[in-house]
Structure formats: structure tokens, C-alpha cells
Design a protein around this motif. Structure first.
Motif, PDB file in Angstrom:
ATOM      1  N   SER A  71      11.009  16.668  43.197  1.00 21.47           N
ATOM      2  CA  SER A  71      10.386  15.993  44.331  1.00 21.47           C
ATOM      3  C   SER A  71      11.127  16.284  45.635  1.00 21.47           C
ATOM      4  N   PHE A  72      12.443  16.480  45.564  1.00 21.77           N
ATOM      5  CA  PHE A  72      13.195  16.870  46.760  1.00 21.77           C
ATOM      6  C   PHE A  72      12.773  18.257  47.236  1.00 21.77           C
ATOM      7  N   LEU A  73      12.505  19.125  46.300  1.00 21.88           N
ATOM      8  CA  LEU A  73      12.085  20.478  46.660  1.00 21.88           C
ATOM      9  C   LEU A  73      10.657  20.510  47.177  1.00 21.88           C
ATOM     10  N   PHE A 111      20.461  23.679  41.641  1.00 20.24           N
ATOM     11  CA  PHE A 111      20.417  22.463  42.449  1.00 20.24           C
ATOM     12  C   PHE A 111      20.005  21.263  41.605  1.00 20.24           C
ATOM     13  N   ILE A 112      18.977  21.435  40.783  1.00 27.15           N
ATOM     14  CA  ILE A 112      18.494  20.330  39.956  1.00 27.15           C
ATOM     15  C   ILE A 112      19.536  19.926  38.922  1.00 27.15           C
ATOM     16  N   GLN A 148      13.477  16.184  36.925  1.00 24.64           N
ATOM     17  CA  GLN A 148      13.806  15.236  37.983  1.00 24.64           C
ATOM     18  C   GLN A 148      14.537  15.989  39.090  1.00 24.64           C
ATOM     19  N   GLY A 149      14.152  15.744  40.307  1.00 25.06           N
ATOM     20  CA  GLY A 149      14.750  16.451  41.430  1.00 25.06           C
ATOM     21  C   GLY A 149      13.804  17.441  42.069  1.00 25.06           C
ATOM     22  N   GLN A 154      22.814  20.193  39.297  1.00 22.48           N
ATOM     23  CA  GLN A 154      23.838  19.467  40.035  1.00 22.48           C
ATOM     24  C   GLN A 154      23.359  18.077  40.429  1.00 22.48           C
ATOM     25  N   TYR A 155      22.099  17.943  40.787  1.00 17.67           N
ATOM     26  CA  TYR A 155      21.544  16.644  41.155  1.00 17.67           C
ATOM     27  C   TYR A 155      21.585  15.677  39.979  1.00 17.67           C
ATOM     28  N   ASN A 156      21.314  16.185  38.786  1.00 23.11           N
ATOM     29  CA  ASN A 156      21.311  15.349  37.591  1.00 23.11           C
ATOM     30  C   ASN A 156      22.681  15.233  36.940  1.00 23.11           C
ATOM     31  N   GLY A 157      23.708  15.860  37.502  1.00 27.65           N
ATOM     32  CA  GLY A 157      25.058  15.769  36.956  1.00 27.65           C
ATOM     33  C   GLY A 157      25.264  16.584  35.699  1.00 27.65           C
ATOM     34  N   SER A 179      26.385  20.108  33.974  1.00 27.05           N
ATOM     35  CA  SER A 179      27.095  21.356  34.269  1.00 27.05           C
ATOM     36  C   SER A 179      26.487  22.472  33.426  1.00 27.05           C
TER      37      SER A 179
END
Length: 127
Positions: A68-70, A14-15, A65-66, A17-20, A22
Motif C-alpha cells: 500500500s505504501f508503494l 523494501f517490503i 503487507q507494505g 525491511q518494512y516487515n522486519g 531479514s
């Protein structure tokens, strides 16, 4: 700690994919092995999943980064991780019980023996 292992394997994807970013097949393999091995050694306390997650993220060089969403929904995800942990523990107990075919212990005998021994010690003035 199956729930923590699943969380530590899915959250880095998920993280990424959130940061773009691959992930390669090798990254996914490293994530899987690191998640499994780190969940074995993690403590069974609430919040230990994030320590495992940070370890997995650093193993393949993903940014944190990301997270924080979790963190925002971790109170709910922690309930599901615990549910998976308890269900897998119960499954293992059932499988071991099925294949060992040991009869259940009679709890009335095992729980009364210490009381009987204590009563005998009191009667003989050993205590």
C-alpha cells in the motif's frame, strides 16, 4: 522492461525491511532472477509492475503487507520506470547501430515507391 525489473528487485527488499524480515543471500538471488525473468514476460502497460512484484514476493514467501505504501507513490515511480525502459531501449538501438555500421535508409525513396506503384496502377486501370 529494465525499469520493471529494477522495481521488482528493489521493492521486495523494501517490503522485507518494512516487515522486519531479514533476507538471506539466496533470497536476494531468487528475487533478482525472478524479477528479471518476470519482467521479460510482463506487458508494457501501466500497472504491470505490481503483478510482477506480487510474483516476486510469493516466490520467496514474503507477505504483501507494505504494498500500500508503494501504491501511494506508484504514479511517480511509474514515470521513472518508463524513463529507464526508454533509455535502455535507445541505448540498445545505438549499440546495435554502431556495431552493424549499416548506413541509414533514404526515407525519400522508400516512402515514394508505394505512391509511384499506386499511380502506375491507376493509370493502367488495374484498380
Amino acid at each position: 522492461m529494465d525499469g520493471a525489473a529494477v522495481f521488482a528487485a528493489i521493492a521486495p527488499v523494501f517490503i522485507a525491511q518494512y516487515n522486519g524480515i531479514s533476507l538471506t543471500f539466496g533470497d536476494v538471488i531468487i528475487i533478482s532472477f525472478t524479477a528479471i525473468l518476470s519482467s521479460i514476460g510482463s506487458a508494457a502497460v501501466p500497472g504491470a509492475g505490481f503483478a510482477v512484484l506480487l510474483l516476486v514476493l510469493k516466490s520467496i514467501g514474503l507477505p504483501d503487507q507494505g504494498i500500500s505504501f508503494l501504491v501511494a507513490v506508484d504514479w511517480l515511480m511509474d514515470r521513472f520506470r518508463t524513463m529507464v525502459n526508454v533509455a535502455s531501449d535507445c541505448l540498445v538501438v545505438g549499440v546495435v547501430s554502431h556495431y552493424t555500421k549499416l548506413p541509414p535508409r533514404d526515407t525519400s525513396e522508400t516512402q515514394s515507391e508505394p505512391l509511384r506503384q499506386e499511380q502506375e496502377m491507376l493509370e493502367s486501370d488495374l484498380v
